[in-house]
Design a protein around this motif. Structure first.
Motif, PDB file in Angstrom:
ATOM      1  N   ASN A 121       0.809  -1.213   0.000  1.00  0.00           N
ATOM      2  CA  ASN A 121       0.000   0.000   0.000  1.00  0.00           C
ATOM      3  C   ASN A 121       0.845   1.268   0.000  1.00  0.00           C
ATOM      4  N   LEU A 122       2.041   1.192   0.625  1.00  0.00           N
ATOM      5  CA  LEU A 122       2.942   2.348   0.549  1.00  0.00           C
ATOM      6  C   LEU A 122       3.377   2.566  -0.897  1.00  0.00           C
ATOM      7  N   LEU A 123       3.597   1.458  -1.587  1.00  0.00           N
ATOM      8  CA  LEU A 123       4.079   1.584  -2.961  1.00  0.00           C
ATOM      9  C   LEU A 123       2.984   2.043  -3.929  1.00  0.00           C
ATOM     10  N   LEU A 124       1.810   2.351  -3.395  1.00  0.00           N
ATOM     11  CA  LEU A 124       0.811   2.994  -4.242  1.00  0.00           C
ATOM     12  C   LEU A 124       1.311   4.354  -4.700  1.00  0.00           C
ATOM     13  N   VAL A 125       2.259   4.925  -3.934  1.00  0.00           N
ATOM     14  CA  VAL A 125       2.787   6.237  -4.323  1.00  0.00           C
ATOM     15  C   VAL A 125       3.462   6.193  -5.695  1.00  0.00           C
ATOM     16  N   PRO A 126       4.494   5.348  -5.876  1.00  0.00           N
ATOM     17  CA  PRO A 126       5.064   5.292  -7.227  1.00  0.00           C
ATOM     18  C   PRO A 126       4.090   4.700  -8.241  1.00  0.00           C
ATOM     19  N   ASP A 127       3.274   3.727  -7.816  1.00  0.00           N
ATOM     20  CA  ASP A 127       2.338   3.113  -8.766  1.00  0.00           C
ATOM     21  C   ASP A 127       1.305   4.116  -9.258  1.00  0.00           C
ATOM     22  N   GLY A 128       0.961   5.054  -8.386  1.00  0.00           N
ATOM     23  CA  GLY A 128      -0.086   6.002  -8.745  1.00  0.00           C
ATOM     24  C   GLY A 128       0.404   7.111  -9.659  1.00  0.00           C
ATOM     25  N   MET A 129       1.712   7.085  -9.974  1.00  0.00           N
ATOM     26  CA  MET A 129       2.273   8.220 -10.696  1.00  0.00           C
ATOM     27  C   MET A 129       2.038   8.152 -12.194  1.00  0.00           C
ATOM     28  N   LEU A 130       1.762   9.321 -12.720  1.00  0.00           N
ATOM     29  CA  LEU A 130       1.816   9.472 -14.161  1.00  0.00           C
ATOM     30  C   LEU A 130       3.236   9.934 -14.444  1.00  0.00           C
ATOM     31  N   VAL A 131       3.876   9.322 -15.412  1.00  0.00           N
ATOM     32  CA  VAL A 131       5.298   9.610 -15.542  1.00  0.00           C
ATOM     33  C   VAL A 131       5.545  11.084 -15.816  1.00  0.00           C
ATOM     34  N   LEU A 132       4.745  11.678 -16.682  1.00  0.00           N
ATOM     35  CA  LEU A 132       4.870  13.111 -16.923  1.00  0.00           C
ATOM     36  C   LEU A 132       3.554  13.763 -16.563  1.00  0.00           C
ATOM     37  N   GLY A 133       3.548  14.514 -15.481  1.00  0.00           N
ATOM     38  CA  GLY A 133       2.305  15.185 -15.153  1.00  0.00           C
ATOM     39  C   GLY A 133       1.966  15.069 -13.689  1.00  0.00           C
ATOM     40  N   PRO A 134       1.104  15.937 -13.225  1.00  0.00           N
ATOM     41  CA  PRO A 134       0.826  16.004 -11.799  1.00  0.00           C
ATOM     42  C   PRO A 134      -0.300  15.097 -11.325  1.00  0.00           C
ATOM     43  N   ILE A 135      -1.146  14.610 -12.224  1.00  0.00           N
ATOM     44  CA  ILE A 135      -2.325  13.882 -11.769  1.00  0.00           C
ATOM     45  C   ILE A 135      -2.006  12.393 -11.665  1.00  0.00           C
ATOM     46  N   ALA A 136      -2.419  11.810 -10.568  1.00  0.00           N
ATOM     47  CA  ALA A 136      -2.177  10.382 -10.395  1.00  0.00           C
ATOM     48  C   ALA A 136      -3.107   9.600 -11.307  1.00  0.00           C
ATOM     49  N   LEU A 137      -2.546   9.007 -12.321  1.00  0.00           N
ATOM     50  CA  LEU A 137      -3.360   8.210 -13.226  1.00  0.00           C
ATOM     51  C   LEU A 137      -2.909   6.756 -13.226  1.00  0.00           C
ATOM     52  N   ASN A 138      -2.113   6.414 -12.213  1.00  0.00           N
ATOM     53  CA  ASN A 138      -1.665   5.031 -12.055  1.00  0.00           C
ATOM     54  C   ASN A 138      -0.917   4.516 -13.275  1.00  0.00           C
ATOM     55  N   THR A 139      -0.274   5.387 -13.997  1.00  0.00           N
ATOM     56  CA  THR A 139       0.393   4.950 -15.217  1.00  0.00           C
ATOM     57  C   THR A 139       1.469   3.914 -14.940  1.00  0.00           C
ATOM     58  N   VAL A 140       2.275   4.176 -13.905  1.00  0.00           N
ATOM     59  CA  VAL A 140       3.343   3.245 -13.590  1.00  0.00           C
ATOM     60  C   VAL A 140       2.769   1.879 -13.229  1.00  0.00           C
ATOM     61  N   GLY A 141       1.737   1.898 -12.367  1.00  0.00           N
ATOM     62  CA  GLY A 141       1.117   0.645 -11.966  1.00  0.00           C
ATOM     63  C   GLY A 141       0.530  -0.095 -13.152  1.00  0.00           C
ATOM     64  N   LEU A 142      -0.153   0.624 -14.030  1.00  0.00           N
ATOM     65  CA  LEU A 142      -0.772  -0.018 -15.192  1.00  0.00           C
ATOM     66  C   LEU A 142       0.291  -0.605 -16.118  1.00  0.00           C
ATOM     67  N   ALA A 143       1.374   0.147 -16.322  1.00  0.00           N
ATOM     68  CA  ALA A 143       2.443  -0.355 -17.181  1.00  0.00           C
ATOM     69  C   ALA A 143       3.028  -1.621 -16.589  1.00  0.00           C
ATOM     70  N   SER A 144       3.244  -1.583 -15.284  1.00  0.00           N
ATOM     71  CA  SER A 144       3.800  -2.752 -14.625  1.00  0.00           C
ATOM     72  C   SER A 144       2.848  -3.940 -14.730  1.00  0.00           C
ATOM     73  N   MET A 145       1.545  -3.680 -14.583  1.00  0.00           N
ATOM     74  CA  MET A 145       0.566  -4.763 -14.697  1.00  0.00           C
ATOM     75  C   MET A 145       0.564  -5.353 -16.103  1.00  0.00           C
ATOM     76  N   ALA A 146       0.704  -4.483 -17.070  1.00  0.00           N
ATOM     77  CA  ALA A 146       0.692  -4.965 -18.451  1.00  0.00           C
ATOM     78  C   ALA A 146       1.926  -5.812 -18.743  1.00  0.00           C
ATOM     79  N   ALA A 147       3.019  -5.529 -18.042  1.00  0.00           N
ATOM     80  CA  ALA A 147       4.271  -6.192 -18.361  1.00  0.00           C
ATOM     81  C   ALA A 147       4.447  -7.524 -17.627  1.00  0.00           C
ATOM     82  N   THR A 148       3.619  -7.781 -16.616  1.00  0.00           N
ATOM     83  CA  THR A 148       3.836  -9.002 -15.835  1.00  0.00           C
ATOM     84  C   THR A 148       2.704  -9.991 -16.060  1.00  0.00           C
ATOM     85  N   SER A 149       3.045 -11.271 -15.962  1.00  0.00           N
ATOM     86  CA  SER A 149       2.052 -12.296 -16.284  1.00  0.00           C
ATOM     87  C   SER A 149       0.973 -12.373 -15.207  1.00  0.00           C
TER      88      SER A 149
END
Lengths: 352, 354
Positions: A121-149
């Motif tokens: 749950n702490l790591l929701l911070v990086p997961d919630g990040m949009l790589v470029l931009g201020p709004i948390a759009l979970n981009t990192v988390g989504l990318a990671s989800m897409a990349a793992t089985s």
């Protein structure tokens, strides 16, 4: 498993008993929904606390400091410990996850512990990040989800967890599929009157209710099964009846599908009232008999042993019950009355 | 065995298992009866066998899925994580956390350097040349800080004090613990986020401190900051160390695969972060209620120094088992009852300080 190409999101877990079973991995849609619900609960609770404190300070006029402190503390709990505490104490579920039938487990299928719940749950911070931009759009988390089985976000990867979907779907044969279908008479087949279980299972899959297959396509698939089956059984449908050829040709567009239905009716359905029943009664009697004789033998042996050991013979009465317990497992399982267990998912036969 | 007969024979067991599961799920672990547990595990094993039978004979996807669900539920019911108690949490804070930090002290020192060097540099710079300070931090912020430390914060402990300080305590918990957790979590970007956070915080705090020195509010400021600074600054550095540890697990897996290394380092890192969070809550209480009290500065310096000592002892000696050895010596000397509620010294010291 890794060699096979997978088309769904199941993950196989091996139990300590050496059996493989499968979990369904939850996708971003359901997880997003549960995330959204949790967010609403968090914000809602924060706002509610604020209103209560504001009201309280409005009434008494001077509690504002304490109220503000408590309010900030609640806001802290909501933003950092909401997910961790729920997942740690509620067996991997938050209210949002519960509403979507999701659960966090370790990748070996066991429930998560305190630190895993806290860390992911702490790591929701990086997961919630949009790589470029201020709004948390979970981009990192989504990318990671897409990349793992196992569709893991960073927090899942680091703490070896996954989110599973516990929704239980009962795939069942479309009800009434073999209603009114005639059995294949034994006399029409010159070959061996037997269809292997595995073939029946394949046929059943063709008629599972969740399959969107058009009648034409089903007929095409059925053909590849029906033709060799006919050969195997030596079945001959006799061709059109000379008196009424129309009835035969009307059936032609679905003849293979119909044939497979008849196969199901004949071989997959329980043949109650046939000679199998009488055999069963015999088996039961034989089992009962052998159980009784074995039990007597054991009892006799024990009594003998007790006599030799010089113990009082009334012990045997006590032993009786334990021996009976031992033989519990041998007892023939009574036939379950089909009509009484309505809610059983496997009991599709009652719907036929 | 024929599929139909198999289903007919085993179904009563499956239903019993389902019923048992539903009943047991509703209760807490401590209320499960021994007989139920025995029966459940028996049924579970036999259903595992059923599942493998169905799988190997390919008796249909529906049956397999049904049994699969039963096994999954039973598995989740029987293989739980060990029951968690307050004791585990307390012993983690008193023993596990300091011991872990000592084992990973290199990360602590790197984080310390990343925080302390910019802090000192900015402090010296700002104390000498406040114009530079205004380039690093907003002038408004600096002015505000200076004005709040020009005078004593409070004259008296009264209801106004209690109110404002409670408010501020809440703020400190929310703000500081949040910063620490974020500092840790950003380590997930190969440690870069943590490094940036540490440098940034070191610079900002150093600048403000230097500016206050320049303005001559030294005494007011240091007497305020020394007490809670012990826990607060140490905890921020520890949170930084946790983030660096996490990043290190990504950058340098060593003999493990990258994923394995991430898991090993991740669990250790989150433990450090949890410990840092605990220390920051302690710090917030000190900062909220003790630091601004209207008492002679000498007392604050004395207590503050003592608190630094407490932090040092806690982190250096917590979890070494020295207390247990000492207690057992006391036991041997005659008081046999003392063993019952022995508690590691560090925790009782920390608790009494709170």
């Amino acid at each position: 498993m890794s060699a096979k190409q997978k088309v769904d999101t199941r993950v196989t877990v091996e139990t300590p008993e050496g059996v493989d079973f499968q979990f369904m991995i939850a996708g971003p849609g359901k997880r997003g929904m549960s995330f959204f619900i949790d967010a609403i609960i968090k914000v809602g609770f924060g706002v509610l606390a604020f209103l209560v404190f504001a009201f309280a300070s409005g009434v008494s006029g001077s509690v504002s400091g304490v109220a503000g402190g408590a309010m900030l503390f609640i806001w802290f709990l909501m933003s950092w410990l909401y997910g961790s505490c729920f997942e740690a104490f509620w067996h991997g579920q938050t209210p949002g996850k519960k509403s979507q039938n999701l659960r966090v487990v370790r990748t070996n299928g066991t429930p998560i512990g305190w630190f895993e719940a806290f860390g992911r749950n702490l790591l929701l911070v990086p997961d919630g990040m949009l790589v470029l931009g201020p709004i948390a759009l979970n981009t990192v988390g989504l990318a990671s989800m897409a990349a793992t089985s196992r569709m893991q976000r960073l927090g899942d990867l680091v703490f070896d967890t996954m989110v599973i979907d516990e929704t239980r779907e009962f795939i069942s044969r479309t009800p009434g599929i073999i209603h009114g279908i005639e059995r294949i008479p034994r006399a029409h087949c010159v070959g061996r009157f037997h269809v292997p279980e595995r073939t029946l299972a394949v046929i059943e899959r063709l008629f599972e209710g969740d399959r969107l297959i058009s009648a034409g396509r089903r007929e095409e698939i059925a053909r590849t099964l029906a033709v060799p089956l006919k050969k195997h059984l030596g079945y001959d449908d006799g061709g059109p009846d000379a008196a009424n050829p129309n009835a035969y040709f009307v059936r032609t567009p679905t003849q293979h599908t119909d044939f497979l239905k008849r196969i199901l009716k004949t071989f997959a359905e329980d043949s109650a009232g046939t000679d199998e029943q009488s055999v069963k009664v015999d088996v039961k009697a034989v089992l009962e008999e052998s159980r009784r004789t074995t039990m007597n033998a054991v009892l006799a042996r024990r009594a003998e042993a007790n006599r030799v050991a010089g113990e009082p013979s009334d012990n045997v009465a006590l032993e009786d019950s334990t021996v009976a317990d031992e033989f519990e497992s041998l007892e023939f399982v009574e036939e379950v009355d089909e009509s009484t267990n309505g809610g059983h998912p496997e009991d599709w036969r009652s719907k036929l | 065995m024929n599929r139909e007969r198999f289903i007919r024979q085993r179904r009563s067991d499956w239903q019993q298992f389902e019923g048992l599961l539903n009943r047991m799920k509703g209760h807490r672990l401590s209320r499960w009866s021994g007989r139920d547990i025995t029966r459940l595990s028996q049924l579970y094993r036999s259903i595992c066998y059923d599942l493998s039978l169905v799988q190997s004979r390919e008796w249909g996807a529906r049956l397999e899925q049904y049994l699969n669900d039963l096994v999954a539920q039973g598995h989740n019911c029987l293989y739980r994580s060990p029951p968690r108690s307050l004791d585990t949490a307390l012993s983690f804070l008193s023993d596990g956390f300091p011991a872990l930090l000592r084992r990973r002290k290199n990360f602590f020192f790197v984080a310390l350097a990343l925080f302390l060097i910019p802090f000192l540099a900015a402090m010296v710079t700002a104390a000498i040349d406040p114009v530079l300070a205004e380039r690093l931090v907003d002038q408004e912020h600096l002015e505000q800080a200076a004005s709040s430390y020009e005078n004593e914060l409070y004259k008296d402990v009264d209801s106004k004090y209690a109110e404002e300080r409670t408010m501020m305590t809440g703020f400190y918990v929310w703000n500081n613990v949040g910063i620490a957790f974020r500092c840790f979590a950003l380590g997930a970007f190969f440690g870069i986020g943590t490094v940036v956070t540490l440098l940034f915080n070191g610079l900002t705090l150093g600048t403000v401190t230097g500016y206050l020195i320049y303005k001559g509010c030294t005494d007011n400021f240091f007497s305020f900051a020394i007490s809670h600074g012990s826990f607060e600054l140490t905890a921020i550095v520890i949170a930084g160390a946790a983030g660096l540890l996490l990043g290190w697990g990504m950058i340098h897996p060593g003999e493990h695969s990258r994923v394995q290394s991430l898991r090993i380092h991740g669990v250790e890192a989150v433990k450090l972060a949890a410990g840092a969070g605990f220390m920051l809550v302690v710090a917030a209480l000190i900062e909220g209620y003790f630091s601004p009290m209207a008492i002679p500065h000498a007392v604050k310096y004395a207590v503050g120094t003592m608190l630094w000592g407490v932090v040092y002892v806690y982190l250096m000696y917590g979890g070494r088992g020295g207390v247990d050895v000492a207690m057992s010596l006391v036991d041997r000397a005659g008081t046999g009852k003392a063993t019952a509620n022995r508690q590691p010294a560090a925790v009782s010291v920390v608790e009494s300080s709170v």
